[in-house]
Design a protein around this motif. Structure first.
Motif, PDB file in Angstrom:
ATOM      1  N   PRO A  78       0.791  -1.195   0.105  1.00 18.58           N
ATOM      2  CA  PRO A  78      -0.090   0.061  -0.083  1.00 18.58           C
ATOM      3  C   PRO A  78       0.935   1.290  -0.056  1.00 18.58           C
ATOM      4  N   GLU A  79       1.888   1.536   0.697  1.00 21.26           N
ATOM      5  CA  GLU A  79       2.758   2.542   0.730  1.00 21.26           C
ATOM      6  C   GLU A  79       3.648   2.520  -0.501  1.00 21.26           C
ATOM      7  N   HIS A  80       3.355   1.751  -1.567  1.00 22.47           N
ATOM      8  CA  HIS A  80       3.994   2.130  -2.948  1.00 22.47           C
ATOM      9  C   HIS A  80       2.882   2.258  -4.327  1.00 22.47           C
ATOM     10  N   ASN A  86       1.109   4.869  -5.728  1.00 26.89           N
ATOM     11  CA  ASN A  86       1.382   6.359  -5.728  1.00 26.89           C
ATOM     12  C   ASN A  86       0.556   6.950  -6.841  1.00 26.89           C
ATOM     13  N   GLY A 107       2.377  11.456  -4.853  1.00 22.55           N
ATOM     14  CA  GLY A 107       2.022  11.290  -3.593  1.00 22.55           C
ATOM     15  C   GLY A 107       1.370   9.765  -3.379  1.00 22.55           C
ATOM     16  N   VAL A 108       1.244   9.001  -2.125  1.00 19.57           N
ATOM     17  CA  VAL A 108       0.806   7.951  -2.033  1.00 19.57           C
ATOM     18  C   VAL A 108      -0.646   7.890  -2.155  1.00 19.57           C
ATOM     19  N   LEU A 109      -1.379   6.876  -2.851  1.00 19.20           N
ATOM     20  CA  LEU A 109      -2.733   6.977  -2.761  1.00 19.20           C
ATOM     21  C   LEU A 109      -3.419   6.260  -1.457  1.00 19.20           C
ATOM     22  N   GLU A 110      -4.289   6.933  -0.953  1.00 19.66           N
ATOM     23  CA  GLU A 110      -5.048   6.545   0.138  1.00 19.66           C
ATOM     24  C   GLU A 110      -6.565   6.081   0.152  1.00 19.66           C
ATOM     25  N   GLY A 111      -6.937   5.304   1.298  1.00 25.51           N
ATOM     26  CA  GLY A 111      -8.167   4.935   1.337  1.00 25.51           C
ATOM     27  C   GLY A 111      -8.916   4.155   0.317  1.00 25.51           C
ATOM     28  N   GLU A 133      -9.365   4.799  -2.784  1.00 25.44           N
ATOM     29  CA  GLU A 133      -8.889   4.686  -4.122  1.00 25.44           C
ATOM     30  C   GLU A 133      -7.737   3.802  -4.195  1.00 25.44           C
ATOM     31  N   ALA A 134      -6.870   3.660  -3.095  1.00 24.03           N
ATOM     32  CA  ALA A 134      -5.666   2.949  -3.031  1.00 24.03           C
ATOM     33  C   ALA A 134      -6.354   1.328  -2.939  1.00 24.03           C
TER      34      ALA A 134
END
Length: 310
Positions: free
Chosen positions: A137-139, A141, A153-157, A159-160
């Motif tokens: 998840p931290e990769h 972007n 930036g890293v995608l979150e929530g 969308e990720a």
């Protein structure tokens, strides 16, 4: 899993049968032989064989100097001189052969370094494993708004999560179809010929894992590492480069220290950039408009000054 049971059994057997040798041996590299260093989720790098050490670099360099000049400087000083002045042939006297397991899209970047010998696992007559690179998840972007070939930036929530689900489902669906196409068992239980493996492979995604043997001399390996271990390199190839860097540091410690200093930790400047530095040292306030550089060049110049001074 990174290593198959058969590969692990072969490695264990080879490690249990060490042999004496009269050739130059690097004690630092010996500990890496036949040990797989995990990379990404299913990948690895392992050393199959190597030739030469720091002394081999110096031996090659001194051939042209003549007898009696070895005391002019110590080996590390000579290696640093060679690195500093871009003398390449002495470093070509050392070679390394690696076994690498990596996603296909990383392999396509890697193969652009054409100064190596490569033999890749063939999906024409072998069946690829159901192993795909799925980023952590931290990769995951977003696209960079500054660099067209970089990450933001890293995608979150949600969308990720959506992106990860697409990657996983598409990979597995493609592999299901790959198996169905090559299978000799039809969907209704009837016998069928099955599609040729060399054709069926084209339906697999670029994140499927492949393997190869990669043999390269130290000069060209340093060129690879200078580009791929750089902070601006794509993460998925950079982690392989970082793993190799750790191995090379144990193999040829003096050469690696020089490489780390002059290449990884150094910077190359254009004539305009160097002129700006000279003007700045004299106390002049230099701007992009007075530098003679484009906006892109000026941004990269500022990055070099900032990164190297931190």
């Amino acid at each position: 899993m990174p290593l198959s049971p058969q590969q692990q059994a072969e490695i264990d057997e080879q490690r249990q049968a060490p042999q004496q040798t009269l050739r130059a041996v690097s004690s630092g590299m010996e500990k890496h032989l036949y040990k797989a260093q995990p990379v990404l989720d299913h990948g690895f790098v392992r050393v199959i064989d190597y030739m030469g050490d720091d002394a081999a670099i110096c031996q090659a360099a001194r051939v042209s100097y003549g007898k009696g000049t070895k005391s002019v400087q110590n080996d590390e000083g000579l290696i640093r001189y060679l690195m500093r002045h871009w003398h390449s042939t002495p470093f070509e006297m050392c070679e390394i052969k690696l076994h690498v397991k990596l996603p296909v899209f990383v392999a396509r970047q890697w193969i652009r370094h054409r100064t190596a010998n490569v033999n890749e696992y063939s999906a024409r007559y072998s069946i690829l494993d159901r192993e795909f690179y799925i980023p952590a998840p931290e990769h995951i972007n977003a696209q960079s708004v500054v660099n067209n070939q970089g990450r933001g930036g890293v995608l979150e929530g949600a969308e990720a999560a959506r992106v990860l689900e697409i990657l996983k489902s598409d990979s597995n669906r493609a592999y299901d179809n790959y198996e169905a196409m090559i299978s000799q068992d039809g969907p209704g239980g009837e016998t069928q010929d099955g599609l040729a493996r060399e054709l069926a492979r084209m339906n697999l995604p670029a994140n499927v894992y492949t393997q190869w043997y990669w043999k390269v001399d130290l000069h060209n390996l340093f060129h690879f590492l200078r580009l791929r271990a750089d902070a601006h390199a794509q993460y998925e190839i950079r982690v392989y480069a970082d793993a190799i860097c750790a191995m090379v540091a144990d193999w040829v410690p003096a050469a690696y220290r020089a490489f780390e200093d002059y290449r990884l930790g150094g910077a190359s400047m254009s004539g305009k950039a160097l002129n700006c530095v000279r003007r700045m040292l004299k106390g002049e306030a230099v701007t992009q408009e007075t530098s003679g550089m484009s906006k892109g060049e000026w941004r990269e110049f500022q990055e070099v000054l900032t990164e190297k001074s931190e």
